[in-house]
Motif scaffolding. Sequence first.
Motif, mmCIF file in Angstrom:
data_model
loop_
_atom_site.group_PDB
_atom_site.id
_atom_site.type_symbol
_atom_site.label_atom_id
_atom_site.label_comp_id
_atom_site.label_asym_id
_atom_site.label_seq_id
_atom_site.Cartn_x
_atom_site.Cartn_y
_atom_site.Cartn_z
ATOM 1 N N LYS A 189 1.014 -1.297 -0.100
ATOM 2 C CA LYS A 189 0.064 -0.049 0.030
ATOM 3 C C LYS A 189 0.987 1.391 -0.204
ATOM 4 C CE LYS A 189 -4.413 -1.194 0.942
ATOM 5 N NZ LYS A 189 -5.716 -0.775 0.102
ATOM 6 N N GLY A 190 0.372 2.233 -0.837
ATOM 7 C CA GLY A 190 1.208 3.494 -0.755
ATOM 8 C C GLY A 190 2.681 3.285 -1.240
ATOM 9 N N ASN A 191 3.457 4.481 -0.893
ATOM 10 C CA ASN A 191 4.899 4.406 -1.063
ATOM 11 C C ASN A 191 5.718 2.918 -0.710
ATOM 12 O OD1 ASN A 191 7.649 4.637 -1.091
ATOM 13 N ND2 ASN A 191 7.636 6.674 -0.285
ATOM 14 N N PRO A 192 6.113 2.287 -1.792
ATOM 15 C CA PRO A 192 6.720 1.031 -1.384
ATOM 16 C C PRO A 192 7.789 0.934 -0.642
ATOM 17 C CG PRO A 192 6.226 1.150 -3.863
ATOM 18 C CD PRO A 192 5.925 2.524 -3.193
ATOM 19 N N ALA A 193 8.749 1.880 -0.737
ATOM 20 C CA ALA A 193 9.936 2.211 0.182
ATOM 21 C C ALA A 193 9.622 2.346 1.708
ATOM 22 C CB ALA A 193 10.663 3.042 -0.235
ATOM 23 N N LYS A 194 8.632 3.055 1.849
ATOM 24 C CA LYS A 194 8.064 3.148 3.296
ATOM 25 C C LYS A 194 7.086 2.116 3.745
ATOM 26 C CE LYS A 194 5.199 6.153 6.203
ATOM 27 N NZ LYS A 194 4.005 7.079 6.229
ATOM 28 N N TYR A 195 6.383 1.474 2.909
ATOM 29 C CA TYR A 195 5.623 0.226 3.513
ATOM 30 C C TYR A 195 6.513 -0.821 3.852
ATOM 31 C CZ TYR A 195 2.432 -3.536 3.306
ATOM 32 O OH TYR A 195 1.501 -4.919 3.594
ATOM 33 N N LEU A 196 7.535 -0.932 2.963
ATOM 34 C CA LEU A 196 8.613 -2.246 3.341
ATOM 35 C C LEU A 196 9.396 -1.806 4.608
ATOM 36 C CD1 LEU A 196 9.476 -3.042 -0.285
ATOM 37 C CD2 LEU A 196 8.455 -4.675 1.141
ATOM 38 N N ALA A 197 9.587 -0.606 4.825
ATOM 39 C CA ALA A 197 10.592 0.023 5.731
ATOM 40 C C ALA A 197 9.763 -0.488 7.098
ATOM 41 C CB ALA A 197 10.812 1.368 5.921
ATOM 42 N N GLN A 198 8.512 -0.221 6.950
ATOM 43 C CA GLN A 198 7.457 -0.471 8.295
ATOM 44 C C GLN A 198 7.309 -1.898 8.646
ATOM 45 O OE1 GLN A 198 4.241 1.731 6.544
ATOM 46 N NE2 GLN A 198 4.280 2.856 8.517
ATOM 47 N N VAL A 199 7.190 -2.740 7.495
ATOM 48 C CA VAL A 199 7.227 -4.165 7.680
ATOM 49 C C VAL A 199 8.534 -4.679 8.167
ATOM 50 C CG1 VAL A 199 6.949 -6.535 6.604
ATOM 51 C CG2 VAL A 199 5.751 -4.674 5.845
ATOM 52 N N PHE A 200 9.647 -4.399 7.683
ATOM 53 C CA PHE A 200 11.123 -4.784 8.245
ATOM 54 C C PHE A 200 11.184 -4.263 9.574
ATOM 55 C CE2 PHE A 200 13.952 -6.509 4.731
ATOM 56 C CZ PHE A 200 12.920 -6.674 4.066
ATOM 57 N N GLN A 201 10.775 -3.139 9.980
ATOM 58 C CA GLN A 201 11.037 -2.518 11.257
ATOM 59 C C GLN A 201 10.243 -3.374 12.359
ATOM 60 O OE1 GLN A 201 10.335 1.608 12.766
ATOM 61 N NE2 GLN A 201 8.747 0.880 13.794
ATOM 62 N N ALA A 202 8.982 -4.157 11.902
ATOM 63 C CA ALA A 202 8.177 -4.648 12.726
ATOM 64 C C ALA A 202 8.902 -5.992 13.127
ATOM 65 C CB ALA A 202 6.771 -5.036 12.119
ATOM 66 N N LEU A 203 9.350 -6.627 11.976
ATOM 67 C CA LEU A 203 10.043 -7.856 11.965
ATOM 68 C C LEU A 203 11.200 -7.915 13.012
ATOM 69 C CD1 LEU A 203 9.626 -9.088 8.404
ATOM 70 C CD2 LEU A 203 8.685 -10.069 10.318
ATOM 71 N N ARG A 204 11.944 -6.607 12.584
ATOM 72 C CA ARG A 204 13.202 -6.634 13.554
ATOM 73 C C ARG A 204 13.130 -6.428 14.999
ATOM 74 N NH1 ARG A 204 14.690 -1.299 12.794
ATOM 75 N NH2 ARG A 204 14.432 -1.022 14.909
ATOM 76 N N ILE A 205 12.034 -5.542 15.221
ATOM 77 C CA ILE A 205 11.585 -5.468 16.739
ATOM 78 C C ILE A 205 11.292 -6.809 17.398
ATOM 79 C CG2 ILE A 205 9.812 -4.240 18.303
ATOM 80 C CD1 ILE A 205 9.998 -2.004 16.754
ATOM 81 N N GLU A 206 10.481 -7.624 16.577
ATOM 82 C CA GLU A 206 10.089 -8.795 17.121
ATOM 83 C C GLU A 206 11.388 -9.963 17.369
ATOM 84 O OE1 GLU A 206 7.554 -12.075 18.348
ATOM 85 O OE2 GLU A 206 7.280 -9.885 18.492
ATOM 86 N N VAL A 207 12.017 -10.154 16.293
ATOM 87 C CA VAL A 207 13.449 -10.901 16.435
ATOM 88 C C VAL A 207 14.236 -10.484 17.473
ATOM 89 C CG1 VAL A 207 15.458 -11.508 14.934
ATOM 90 C CG2 VAL A 207 13.486 -11.361 13.738
ATOM 91 N N ASN A 208 14.463 -9.443 17.689
ATOM 92 C CA ASN A 208 15.594 -8.941 18.843
ATOM 93 C C ASN A 208 14.603 -8.402 20.258
ATOM 94 O OD1 ASN A 208 18.254 -8.903 17.180
ATOM 95 N ND2 ASN A 208 16.691 -7.723 16.009
ATOM 96 N N ASP A 209 13.460 -8.599 20.300
ATOM 97 C CA ASP A 209 12.507 -8.165 21.576
ATOM 98 C C ASP A 209 13.001 -6.910 21.905
ATOM 99 O OD1 ASP A 209 10.930 -8.264 23.400
ATOM 100 O OD2 ASP A 209 11.978 -9.090 24.939
ATOM 101 N N GLU A 210 13.118 -5.989 20.911
ATOM 102 C CA GLU A 210 13.703 -4.546 21.155
ATOM 103 C C GLU A 210 13.106 -3.863 22.380
ATOM 104 O OE1 GLU A 210 14.711 -2.346 17.548
ATOM 105 O OE2 GLU A 210 15.472 -4.217 16.579
ATOM 106 N N LEU A 211 11.771 -3.826 22.251
ATOM 107 C CA LEU A 211 10.952 -2.950 23.109
ATOM 108 C C LEU A 211 11.195 -3.635 24.654
ATOM 109 C CD1 LEU A 211 7.697 -1.928 21.139
ATOM 110 C CD2 LEU A 211 9.733 -0.922 21.747
#
Length: 302
Positions: A189-211
């Motif tokens: 949806k929308g800007n592909p670069a922004k969309y993929l950045a959001q998807v990758f951010q979510a995965l990275r936070i989950e993988v590393n339990d960043e929060l």
Amino acid sequence: MEPSSYHLPVLLHEVVELLRIDPAGTYADATFGGGGHSRAILEQLGPQGRLIVFDQDDDAYRNRIPDERVTFVRENFRHLQRFLRLHNAPGIDGLLADLGVSSHQFDTGARGFSTRFDGNLDMRMDTRSSRTAADVLQTYSEQRLQGLFQDYGEVTNARTLARTIVQLRKAHPLKTIGEFKSLIQPIVKGNPAKYLAQVFQALRIEVNDELGALRDLLTQSAQVLKPGGRLAIITFHSLEDRLVKNFMKTGSFDTTEDHPFSTETTPKVFRLVTKKPVTAGDAELRANPRSRSAKLRVAEKI
């Protein structure tokens, strides 16, 4: 490897100034990375000063500073208190954490952090841990995937994305960035670069339990900082910033409403040094575009 090519430290002068470094003090840099912030802190320390740095990343360890005043702890900063005690530094005068992924990690395709390169869907900060982004995509339920894309990436069509992944993974292994990007391309949806950045951010936070790690760090900061010691945290997205802001203000992670007639008062742990977050100036933004989303908050232990 030169530190500047590894990662440009953001808000460097502001960090050093606001930490108000005592030359004989003991400080901790919870996110060593390329060592830019650590080197700047060291310049302010005298022969009696100490700096304890944390980084779980192998590349960061190879970049360590050969200085007898520096102790390198090759662990996640969520173990801060335990390793400070272990290295005979139970109380410290200042603590810094720069929560951004280093430029080096983004620019190394094999690490799987960036949408710009092909490589395995890895995203582990600590390569000794077992769970990768590919594992998350392969094994999480549709509901769990939807939750993490919604909460950690604020992805607009999180439900559709989760459903698509669960359907696709029956026939496709979803192991590489290129394959994943091409498979989900029809629902972007929308800007592909922004969309993929959001998807990758979510995965990275989950993988590393960043929060979870950030909550642990903040909770322990209140215990390890001496009275008058300063806590400086640089965040790069609203989820982190909200946690830091609430904790510095109230000593808790909950957003508290001000009730004018309430008689209940929780004793304050910190005094805010920065009422509003400090952001990069024009010169830094020109030199390092990645600094545009950086927010620095500083508080002093009461």
